[in-house]
Design a protein around this motif. Structure first.
Motif, PDB file in Angstrom:
ATOM      1  N   GLY A 290      42.603  36.662  51.843  1.00 22.54           N
ATOM      2  CA  GLY A 290      41.872  35.516  52.404  1.00 22.54           C
ATOM      3  C   GLY A 290      40.774  34.999  51.488  1.00 22.54           C
TER       4      GLY A 290
ATOM      5  N   ILE B  27      36.960  47.148  48.852  1.00 21.32           N
ATOM      6  CA  ILE B  27      35.525  46.888  48.969  1.00 21.32           C
ATOM      7  C   ILE B  27      34.813  47.623  47.841  1.00 21.32           C
TER       8      ILE B  27
ATOM      9  N   GLY C 142      43.185  37.481  45.565  1.00 22.34           N
ATOM     10  CA  GLY C 142      44.332  37.468  46.484  1.00 22.34           C
ATOM     11  C   GLY C 142      44.673  36.060  46.940  1.00 22.34           C
TER      12      GLY C 142
ATOM     13  N   GLY D 295      39.102  35.262  47.052  1.00 17.34           N
ATOM     14  CA  GLY D 295      39.122  35.808  45.698  1.00 17.34           C
ATOM     15  C   GLY D 295      40.477  35.765  44.995  1.00 17.34           C
TER      16      GLY D 295
ATOM     17  N   LYS E 286      39.453  53.501  41.984  1.00 18.32           N
ATOM     18  CA  LYS E 286      40.346  52.705  41.131  1.00 18.32           C
ATOM     19  C   LYS E 286      41.076  53.593  40.109  1.00 18.32           C
TER      20      LYS E 286
ATOM     21  N   ARG F  27      40.195  41.465  57.505  1.00 19.28           N
ATOM     22  CA  ARG F  27      39.597  41.871  58.789  1.00 19.28           C
ATOM     23  C   ARG F  27      38.915  40.717  59.487  1.00 19.28           C
TER      24      ARG F  27
ATOM     25  N   PRO G 243      42.033  44.112  36.141  1.00 16.29           N
ATOM     26  CA  PRO G 243      41.209  43.036  35.586  1.00 16.29           C
ATOM     27  C   PRO G 243      39.823  43.532  35.187  1.00 16.29           C
TER      28      PRO G 243
ATOM     29  N   LYS H 244      37.419  33.971  58.235  1.00 16.94           N
ATOM     30  CA  LYS H 244      37.718  33.794  56.800  1.00 16.94           C
ATOM     31  C   LYS H 244      39.191  33.402  56.612  1.00 16.94           C
TER      32      LYS H 244
ATOM     33  N   GLY I 228      33.627  36.995  45.462  1.00 14.21           N
ATOM     34  CA  GLY I 228      32.559  37.493  46.318  1.00 14.21           C
ATOM     35  C   GLY I 228      32.320  38.990  46.160  1.00 14.21           C
TER      36      GLY I 228
ATOM     37  N   THR J 277      35.655  42.113  35.053  1.00 13.06           N
ATOM     38  CA  THR J 277      34.891  41.465  36.127  1.00 13.06           C
ATOM     39  C   THR J 277      35.395  40.035  36.353  1.00 13.06           C
ATOM     40  N   VAL J 278      35.687  39.731  37.612  1.00 11.64           N
ATOM     41  CA  VAL J 278      36.258  38.431  37.974  1.00 11.64           C
ATOM     42  C   VAL J 278      35.307  37.749  38.956  1.00 11.64           C
TER      43      VAL J 278
ATOM     44  N   THR K 111      39.428  52.532  52.397  1.00  9.96           N
ATOM     45  CA  THR K 111      40.037  51.221  52.109  1.00  9.96           C
ATOM     46  C   THR K 111      40.794  51.266  50.783  1.00  9.96           C
TER      47      THR K 111
ATOM     48  N   SER L  19      44.433  41.973  60.009  1.00 11.33           N
ATOM     49  CA  SER L  19      44.964  43.331  59.952  1.00 11.33           C
ATOM     50  C   SER L  19      44.122  44.145  58.969  1.00 11.33           C
ATOM     51  N   ASP L  20      43.692  45.312  59.433  1.00 14.10           N
ATOM     52  CA  ASP L  20      42.792  46.160  58.653  1.00 14.10           C
ATOM     53  C   ASP L  20      43.622  47.270  57.998  1.00 14.10           C
ATOM     54  N   ILE L  21      43.537  47.413  56.682  1.00 16.78           N
ATOM     55  CA  ILE L  21      44.381  48.420  56.004  1.00 16.78           C
ATOM     56  C   ILE L  21      43.901  49.847  56.231  1.00 16.78           C
TER      57      ILE L  21
HETATM   58  N1  LIG Z   1      36.224  40.774  41.301  1.00 16.74           N
HETATM   59  C1  LIG Z   1      36.301  41.664  40.344  1.00 16.74           C
HETATM   60  O1  LIG Z   1      35.475  41.716  39.426  1.00 16.74           O
HETATM   61  C2  LIG Z   1      37.451  42.629  40.299  1.00 16.74           C
HETATM   62  C3  LIG Z   1      37.694  43.314  39.094  1.00 16.74           C
HETATM   63  C4  LIG Z   1      38.741  44.238  39.050  1.00 16.74           C
HETATM   64  C5  LIG Z   1      39.527  44.451  40.162  1.00 16.74           C
HETATM   65  N2  LIG Z   1      39.266  43.758  41.325  1.00 16.74           N
HETATM   66  C6  LIG Z   1      40.109  44.052  42.463  1.00 16.74           C
HETATM   67  O2  LIG Z   1      40.763  42.864  42.874  1.00 16.74           O
HETATM   68  C7  LIG Z   1      41.067  42.950  44.268  1.00 16.74           C
HETATM   69  C8  LIG Z   1      40.617  41.686  44.967  1.00 16.74           C
HETATM   70  O3  LIG Z   1      39.200  41.613  44.940  1.00 16.74           O
HETATM   71  P1  LIG Z   1      38.389  40.236  44.838  1.00 16.74           P
HETATM   72  O4  LIG Z   1      37.551  40.335  43.644  1.00 16.74           O
HETATM   73  O5  LIG Z   1      39.306  39.074  45.005  1.00 16.74           O
HETATM   74  O6  LIG Z   1      37.376  40.390  46.075  1.00 16.74           O
HETATM   75  P2  LIG Z   1      37.320  39.727  47.518  1.00 16.74           P
HETATM   76  O7  LIG Z   1      37.322  38.240  47.439  1.00 16.74           O
HETATM   77  O8  LIG Z   1      36.186  40.409  48.213  1.00 16.74           O
HETATM   78  O9  LIG Z   1      38.707  40.176  48.156  1.00 16.74           O
HETATM   79  C9  LIG Z   1      38.902  41.397  48.805  1.00 16.74           C
HETATM   80  C10 LIG Z   1      39.528  41.115  50.150  1.00 16.74           C
HETATM   81  O10 LIG Z   1      39.835  42.346  50.783  1.00 16.74           O
HETATM   82  C11 LIG Z   1      39.654  42.170  52.162  1.00 16.74           C
HETATM   83  N3  LIG Z   1      39.452  43.477  52.765  1.00 16.74           N
HETATM   84  C12 LIG Z   1      38.442  44.354  52.584  1.00 16.74           C
HETATM   85  N4  LIG Z   1      38.617  45.444  53.323  1.00 16.74           N
HETATM   86  C13 LIG Z   1      39.779  45.269  54.004  1.00 16.74           C
HETATM   87  C14 LIG Z   1      40.498  46.045  54.941  1.00 16.74           C
HETATM   88  N5  LIG Z   1      40.064  47.249  55.356  1.00 16.74           N
HETATM   89  N6  LIG Z   1      41.658  45.566  55.441  1.00 16.74           N
HETATM   90  C15 LIG Z   1      42.120  44.361  55.034  1.00 16.74           C
HETATM   91  N7  LIG Z   1      41.474  43.560  54.161  1.00 16.74           N
HETATM   92  C16 LIG Z   1      40.307  44.020  53.658  1.00 16.74           C
HETATM   93  C17 LIG Z   1      38.453  41.238  52.304  1.00 16.74           C
HETATM   94  O11 LIG Z   1      38.531  40.471  53.494  1.00 16.74           O
HETATM   95  P3  LIG Z   1      37.823  40.907  54.889  1.00 16.74           P
HETATM   96  O12 LIG Z   1      36.391  41.178  54.555  1.00 16.74           O
HETATM   97  O13 LIG Z   1      38.051  39.743  55.785  1.00 16.74           O
HETATM   98  O14 LIG Z   1      38.557  42.119  55.350  1.00 16.74           O
HETATM   99  C18 LIG Z   1      38.624  40.322  51.087  1.00 16.74           C
HETATM  100  O15 LIG Z   1      39.273  39.119  51.433  1.00 16.74           O
HETATM  101  C19 LIG Z   1      40.383  44.231  44.760  1.00 16.74           C
HETATM  102  O16 LIG Z   1      41.328  45.280  44.788  1.00 16.74           O
HETATM  103  C20 LIG Z   1      39.345  44.510  43.686  1.00 16.74           C
HETATM  104  O17 LIG Z   1      38.993  45.878  43.624  1.00 16.74           O
HETATM  105  C21 LIG Z   1      38.266  42.850  41.403  1.00 16.74           C
END
Ligand SMILES: NC(=O)c1ccc[n+]([C@@H]2O[C@H](COP(=O)([O-])OP(=O)(O)OC[C@H]3O[C@@H](n4cnc5c(N)ncnc54)[C@H](OP(=O)(O)O)[C@@H]3O)[C@@H](O)[C@H]2O)c1
Length: 250
Positions: A14, A88, A18, A16, A156, A37, A182, A41, A188, A184-185, A110, A57-59
């Motif tokens: 929902g 998270i 994804g 970033g 990770k 969750r 990745p 959003k 949020g 840092t992206v 998570t 749906s919560d993983i």
């Molecule tokens: N951003 C970075 O710098 C970065 C770098 C390397 C890897 N990553 C990885 O990339 C992936 C995506 O992250 P992002 O950066 O796009 O962050 P993000 O926008 O916060 O996306 C993470 C999503 O996970 C959902 N989420 C969290 N807990 C959950 C649960 N228990 N069940 C279902 N959904 C859940 C959140 O939505 P809700 O709060 O609505 O549940 C949120 O939409 C993650 O695996 C992260 O570790 C990110």
């Protein structure tokens, strides 16, 4: 893997990376279901993204995972691609407060256990397909930990290891296992952090390219150099990570 007319589940899609991936895959003519969750959003993501399917749906909740997958099977007729993307992130200081445990347990539940449960419960669906894939998001910190993120980094690293085991266990099945790391992206998840941030669209381009060309370990951007440097010299890897995270504000 051909990326059209597929049914795709992206956990945590929902926002970033994804959501950016969901949009790219929708544009290629796939059916894309994203979860999270927070219902508000997901509603916003759906309003902004014509054709996107969303399910709250919560993983970390096994019953919710089971009912999500049942719904995907009944409503969309199966699953070709699972993207384990939900996660998270918390900073943690071992010399700081003690009363942080519930947040850290949630992080492990998570990022690690949730990923394991969704993967296991989705396997019967993807194994029915002639060509299928599981993509799991790891991170640069799977290779070299960020000291301010010890638990996140550990989850990770575990997800990286898990992807390697799963790839071996599923060799000989039609299910290919991909891992995306990745740097840092700009999402949020890391809004409190400074330093250079990649656009989610750059990560998405690499994921799509990797799926189409069957590159199973995808190190995005500077992570290629980081993992190589770390292999040659772990001290150099640690210095590069320290430099990359030096301007963090948490
Ligand atoms: N951003 C970075 O710098 C970065 C770098 C390397 C890897 N990553 C990885 O990339 C992936 C995506 O992250 P992002 O950066 O796009 O962050 P993000 O926008 O916060 O996306 C993470 C999503 O996970 C959902 N989420 C969290 N807990 C959950 C649960 N228990 N069940 C279902 N959904 C859940 C959140 O939505 P809700 O709060 O609505 O549940 C949120 O939409 C993650 O695996 C992260 O570790 C990110």
């Amino acid at each position: 893997m051909k990326l059209a007319n597929r049914t795709i589940l992206i956990t945590g899609g929902g926002s970033g990376i994804g959501l950016a991936l969901a949009r790219a895959l929708l544009a290629r003519g796939n059916t894309v279901v994203v979860t999270g969750r927070n219902a508000a959003k997901l509603e916003q993501a759906q309003r902004d993204t014509p054709g996107l399917h969303t399910v709250v749906s919560d993983i970390t909740n096994e019953e919710e995972i089971r009912s999500l997958l049942m719904r995907i099977e009944v409503e969309y007729g199966g699953l070709d691609l699972l993207v384990n993307n939900a996660a998270i992130l918390n900073s943690y200081d071992f010399l700081g407060q003690e009363d942080h445990f519930s947040l850290l347990e949630q992080e492990v539940a998570t990022n690690l256990l949730g990923t394991i449960k969704v993967t296991r419960l989705a396997l019967p669906l993807v194994l029915k397909r002639p060509q299928a894939a599981i993509v799991t998001m790891s991170s640069a910190v799977a290779y070299v930990p960020a000291p301010s993120l010890p638990v996140y980094s550990a989850t990770k690293a575990a997800v990286h290891s898990l992807s390697q085991s799963l790839r071996q266990q599923l060799a000989g099945t039609p299910v290919k296992v991909f891992e995306v790391a990745p740097p840092t992206v700009d999402t949020g998840l890391v809004k409190g952090m400074g330093g250079a941030k990649l656009s989610p669209d750059v990560v998405v381009r690499e994921i799509v390219h990797a799926l189409e060309h069957e590159t199973y370990e995808v190190r995005v951007g500077q992570v290629k150099a980081l993992s190589l440097a770390n292999r040659l010299s772990p001290a150099l890897g640690a210095r590069l990570m320290a430099r990359a995270t030096a301007s963090d504000h948490h």
